[in-house]
Write a protein that holds these residues in place. Structure first.
Motif, mmCIF file in Angstrom:
data_model
loop_
_atom_site.group_PDB
_atom_site.id
_atom_site.type_symbol
_atom_site.label_atom_id
_atom_site.label_comp_id
_atom_site.label_asym_id
_atom_site.label_seq_id
_atom_site.Cartn_x
_atom_site.Cartn_y
_atom_site.Cartn_z
ATOM 1 N N UNK A 55 38.852 52.902 36.948
ATOM 2 C CA UNK A 55 38.235 53.842 37.889
ATOM 3 C C UNK A 55 38.586 53.518 39.331
ATOM 4 N N UNK A 56 38.695 52.254 39.619
ATOM 5 C CA UNK A 56 38.963 51.865 41.001
ATOM 6 C C UNK A 56 40.427 51.535 41.232
ATOM 7 N N UNK A 57 41.266 51.794 40.243
ATOM 8 C CA UNK A 57 42.719 51.548 40.344
ATOM 9 C C UNK A 57 43.008 50.147 40.849
ATOM 10 N N UNK A 58 42.412 49.168 40.200
ATOM 11 C CA UNK A 58 42.595 47.797 40.652
ATOM 12 C C UNK A 58 43.796 47.136 39.990
ATOM 13 N N UNK A 59 44.291 47.724 38.906
ATOM 14 C CA UNK A 59 45.449 47.136 38.238
ATOM 15 C C UNK A 59 46.658 48.038 38.446
ATOM 16 N N UNK A 60 47.817 47.413 38.747
ATOM 17 C CA UNK A 60 49.013 48.192 39.034
ATOM 18 C C UNK A 60 49.630 48.759 37.764
ATOM 19 N N UNK A 61 49.572 47.995 36.690
ATOM 20 C CA UNK A 61 50.147 48.491 35.441
ATOM 21 C C UNK A 61 49.357 47.941 34.257
ATOM 22 N N UNK A 62 49.792 48.327 33.057
ATOM 23 C CA UNK A 62 49.069 47.964 31.843
ATOM 24 C C UNK A 62 48.994 46.458 31.634
ATOM 25 N N UNK A 63 50.102 45.797 31.914
ATOM 26 C CA UNK A 63 50.137 44.349 31.693
ATOM 27 C C UNK A 63 49.136 43.654 32.611
ATOM 28 N N UNK A 64 49.075 44.133 33.837
ATOM 29 C CA UNK A 64 48.154 43.497 34.763
ATOM 30 C C UNK A 64 46.703 43.739 34.354
ATOM 31 N N UNK A 65 46.470 44.980 33.870
ATOM 32 C CA UNK A 65 45.132 45.327 33.412
ATOM 33 C C UNK A 65 44.701 44.367 32.305
ATOM 34 N N UNK A 66 45.560 44.152 31.319
ATOM 35 C CA UNK A 66 45.232 43.250 30.225
ATOM 36 C C UNK A 66 45.030 41.827 30.736
ATOM 37 N N UNK A 67 45.901 41.423 31.654
ATOM 38 C CA UNK A 67 45.789 40.068 32.195
ATOM 39 C C UNK A 67 44.432 39.882 32.890
ATOM 40 N N UNK A 68 44.023 40.907 33.657
ATOM 41 C CA UNK A 68 42.740 40.821 34.352
ATOM 42 C C UNK A 68 41.578 40.705 33.372
ATOM 43 N N UNK A 69 41.639 41.515 32.297
ATOM 44 C CA UNK A 69 40.548 41.477 31.320
ATOM 45 C C UNK A 69 40.475 40.112 30.643
ATOM 46 N N UNK A 70 41.641 39.569 30.294
ATOM 47 C CA UNK A 70 41.664 38.267 29.631
ATOM 48 C C UNK A 70 41.071 37.197 30.550
ATOM 49 N N UNK A 71 41.442 37.286 31.808
ATOM 50 C CA UNK A 71 40.914 36.333 32.781
ATOM 51 C C UNK A 71 39.377 36.434 32.858
ATOM 52 N N UNK A 72 38.896 37.684 32.882
ATOM 53 C CA UNK A 72 37.450 37.899 32.932
ATOM 54 C C UNK A 72 36.772 37.342 31.684
ATOM 55 N N UNK A 73 37.378 37.606 30.529
ATOM 56 C CA UNK A 73 36.793 37.111 29.282
ATOM 57 C C UNK A 73 36.686 35.594 29.328
ATOM 58 N N UNK A 74 37.750 34.950 29.823
ATOM 59 C CA UNK A 74 37.718 33.480 29.895
ATOM 60 C C UNK A 74 36.633 33.023 30.862
ATOM 61 N N UNK A 75 36.486 33.732 31.970
ATOM 62 C CA UNK A 75 35.502 33.278 32.958
ATOM 63 C C UNK A 75 34.072 33.398 32.445
ATOM 64 N N UNK A 76 33.847 34.232 31.429
ATOM 65 C CA UNK A 76 32.498 34.297 30.865
ATOM 66 C C UNK A 76 32.400 33.529 29.551
ATOM 67 N N UNK A 77 33.405 32.749 29.245
ATOM 68 C CA UNK A 77 33.336 31.889 28.076
ATOM 69 C C UNK A 77 33.729 32.552 26.766
ATOM 70 N N UNK A 78 34.489 33.642 26.830
ATOM 71 C CA UNK A 78 35.007 34.247 25.599
ATOM 72 C C UNK A 78 36.524 34.027 25.562
ATOM 73 N N UNK A 79 37.153 34.395 24.446
ATOM 74 C CA UNK A 79 38.590 34.163 24.298
ATOM 75 C C UNK A 79 39.385 35.449 24.414
ATOM 76 N N UNK A 80 40.686 35.242 24.571
ATOM 77 C CA UNK A 80 41.627 36.346 24.653
ATOM 78 C C UNK A 80 41.525 37.235 23.413
ATOM 79 N N UNK A 81 41.376 36.588 22.250
ATOM 80 C CA UNK A 81 41.379 37.350 21.000
ATOM 81 C C UNK A 81 40.178 38.296 20.882
ATOM 82 N N UNK A 82 39.127 38.065 21.678
ATOM 83 C CA UNK A 82 37.966 38.936 21.607
ATOM 84 C C UNK A 82 38.228 40.306 22.190
#
Lengths: 331, 320
Positions: free
Chosen positions: B117-144
């Motif tokens: 919604x806020x166009x914070x990711x430039x492309x799909x890969x970055x979007x996924x990378x951001x989500x994975x980073x967020x998941x890790x920061x809350x103690x979950x894994x990439x596979x989740x």
């Protein structure tokens, strides 16, 4: 003291589409006259199922696989539904977490109390039943019982509904009251009222109470003895003070440490890592092994036996085995 | 002194229930929150604490009063740029982790919704990378990331909810009873996570709850609400050490402590009755029907919130 109820080595499984949930695995405890036993545990620890099994109210697919529930020298674990119906309400009563869904919305409160009397005391006349209902409502602290008797559950507040539930449960003066999270749905100030009421009624009627809860504050304010359950098994049991001040099982320790102390603020709160075990494929060894910081090899393979610390205090943890003494220190 | 990030003045939120009935859920509440601070908000069910939270974030328009977030009037007219800024900088974590996540969306998409919604990711890969980073920061894994909400436990779902709130790099998070639906041992995990995220990202929290011991642990200041009014506001240590409002005193004494020895020696203030209905309230002190030190002066209108000690505000006629 007299043992009123004895649960011996009870195992309960629930057959679902997803597999067989081994909800309770070999739990034993007893309940003495006039005491309050608190059963503590997280969701999925088997604490509610244990009590439903005692009452014969297991959900569809649930059954007692082994063990005995002895009430007055009689095993009620394998009673027929008809026999259970005579016991329920007369000898063991239950109050539930949510008083709104456990009362009948289409019946007046007075009628719901009388229904219990009608079932178990058929010799009472209609008028006697009505008077007894008024007496009960008054006993649980509901003002204007005459007016309230003719009202429906939706006209009562949450705390008042729980009072009605208690009055129905106590209508036939049962010797055992099972309270399954009786105050969880209530606000703190109302919770304090209900706990006070339960304590006062217990003093008056000498009823034994099994209190199922996850709130350790509630436990410490009303219980005499505590049974801690984890993953369908018993973890620790003892007198209130033994469990709170001299806890032996690492799960009890973790549970008590993870409640914020009103004094400390800056340290990180202690938390038990991980999540409770899956009871469809329960671990072979100690159910807490995967989350335990003292976990040894033996914990993962063998269920720990009971170790006795005093006449009343027992815990099921390998740390207290003679052979573990050296190993535990090395981690 | 840190700057104020949120200022709420005389906020009211009323609901009309047809005919002439008005439910005053929030009625004249004022407070402010400084950057990096946690304000705890406690009270019983029906006291308006959740409505307050929802009004502050703009889910309900306020009936009266003003909410200012970093210079922007939340309840007033906003330019679309301001609206964007608000929805990025203010986020909310909900109570029930079972109903606040869309069961038909993968966790990856749930978390990435704000990023999109806020166009914070430039492309799909970055979007996924951001989500994975967020998941890790809350103690979950990439596979989740590729799982659906029903595959998670309550504590994990709440972590997903937190990751979703963090996805747009907010400054201010409203946590509406984030731990009430969780087990004790899981509650501590989530509270520790919220605290460490606050340190790392310099977040400001409005933490709404009814569990006072948890609120004390996480909050710098605590506000106590009763029937739409803020009755007491103070530093959390001060509030627990010297509660002044009769309701706060009763509330504190009603919490059973997990300490049997202390419980035995305690005398408890047990309040009579229950919270009165918030519909068509009389114009007097809201607590007076249950108050033990009630007097004639209590019926003369709603007492204002007065600073009785530095930083300690109370709304009661008897405490001056």
């Amino acid at each position: 003291m007299n043992k009123l109820l004895e649960v011996r080595n009870m195992s309960v499984s629930i057959h679902t589409d997803g597999g067989v949930i081994q909800a309770v695995r070999g739990v034993s405890f007893d309940l003495r006259e006039g005491e309050t036993l608190a059963i503590v545990g997280e969701s999925g620890s088997g604490k509610s199922i244990t009590n439903k099994a005692i009452m014969g109210l297991l959900p569809v697919g649930g059954r007692i696989d082994s063990g005995e529930v002895i009430l007055n020298g009689r095993d009620i674990a394998h009673c027929t539904e008809k026999q259970m119906r005579e016991i329920r309400g007369a000898e063991i009563s239950m109050i539930f977490q949510d008083p709104l869904t456990s009362l009948n919305p289409t019946m007046t409160v007075g009628k719901q109390i009388s229904e219990m009397l009608l079932l178990h005391k058929p010799q009472m006349t209609k008028e006697q039943r009505y008077n007894r209902a008024l007496e009960l409502l008054d006993m649980v602290g509901i003002p204007n019982p005459k007016e309230r008797c003719a009202q429906y559950p939706h006209q009562f507040s949450g705390g008042m509904r729980q009072r009605v539930m208690i009055s129905i449960a106590l209508a036939c003066e049962p010797r055992i009251l099972i309270a399954d999270e009786p105050t969880t749905a209530l606000d703190v100030t109302i919770q304090a009222q209900i706990l006070d009421l339960m304590k006062a009624l217990q003093k008056k009627t000498n009823t034994s109470i099994i209190l199922v809860t996850h709130n350790l504050g509630v436990v410490s304010s009303v219980a005499d003895r505590v049974l801690v359950m984890y993953g369908g098994r018993f973890a620790e049991t003892g007198e209130l003070d033994e469990v709170f001040y001299d806890m032996k099982h690492p799960y009890t320790q973790g549970l008590l440490n993870s409640i914020p102390n009103l004094q400390l603020q800056d340290q990180a709160l202690y938390s038990i890592p991980g999540t409770p075990p899956d009871l469809i494929n329960p671990p072979h060894g100690c159910p807490f092994a995967a989350r335990c910081e003292h976990c040894m090899r033996v914990c993962q393979k063998f269920q720990p036996p009971e170790f006795t610390f005093s006449e009343t205090h027992k815990a099921s943890c390998w740390l207290y085995d003679e052979r573990a003494k050296g190993g535990a220190q090395n981690g | 002194m840190a700057e104020e990030i949120l200022k709420v003045e005389n906020l009211a939120r009323h609901f009309t229930l047809g005919k002439k009935q008005v439910l005053k859920a929030v009625d004249g509440v004022s407070f402010s929150i400084k950057r990096g601070e946690t304000l705890g908000l406690v009270g019983e069910s029906g006291c308006g604490k959740s409505t307050l939270g929802r009004t502050v974030i703009g889910l309900y328009p306020p009936t009266a009063g003003k909410i200012t977030f970093d210079g922007i009037d939340v309840g007033g007219k906003k330019t679309s740029a301001q609206r964007d800024e608000l929805s990025r900088r203010m986020q909310m974590i909900f109570q029930d982790p079972y109903t606040s996540l869309n069961p038909r969306m993968k966790v990856l998409d749930i978390i990435a919704e704000g990023i999109d919604n806020h166009h914070l990711a430039a492309n799909r890969a970055e979007r996924t990378r951001m989500v994975v980073e967020l998941l890790r920061s809350v103690g979950l894994d990439e596979e989740h990331a590729n799982r659906y909400p029903h595959e998670f436990s309550g504590g994990q779902r709440q972590r997903v909810g937190i990751a979703r709130a963090l996805s747009v790099n907010p400054d201010f998070i409203i946590a509406d009873e984030p731990i009430s639906a969780l087990d004790v041992s899981i509650q501590a995990q989530v509270v520790n996570l919220l605290k460490s995220l606050q340190k790392k990202r310099n977040l400001t929290y409005l933490f709404i709850a009814h569990d006072l011991s948890m609120v004390k642990y996480i909050s710098d200041r605590i506000g106590v609400m009763y029937l739409g009014n803020l009755v007491e506001l103070a530093d959390s240590d001060e509030l627990f050490a010297h509660p002044l409002h009769p309701y706060t005193q009763a509330l504190l004494s009603a919490i059973p402590l997990p300490d049997p020895r202390a419980e035995r020696g305690r005398s408890r203030i047990v309040l009579e009755g229950s919270v009165s209905s918030p519909i068509n309230l009389p114009d007097c002190c809201r607590f007076c029907s249950r108050c033990q030190s009630k007097g004639k002066e209590c019926e003369k209108g709603i007492p204002p919130l007065v600073e009785v000690r530095p930083g300690h505000f109370v709304a009661c006629c008897h405490v001056v």
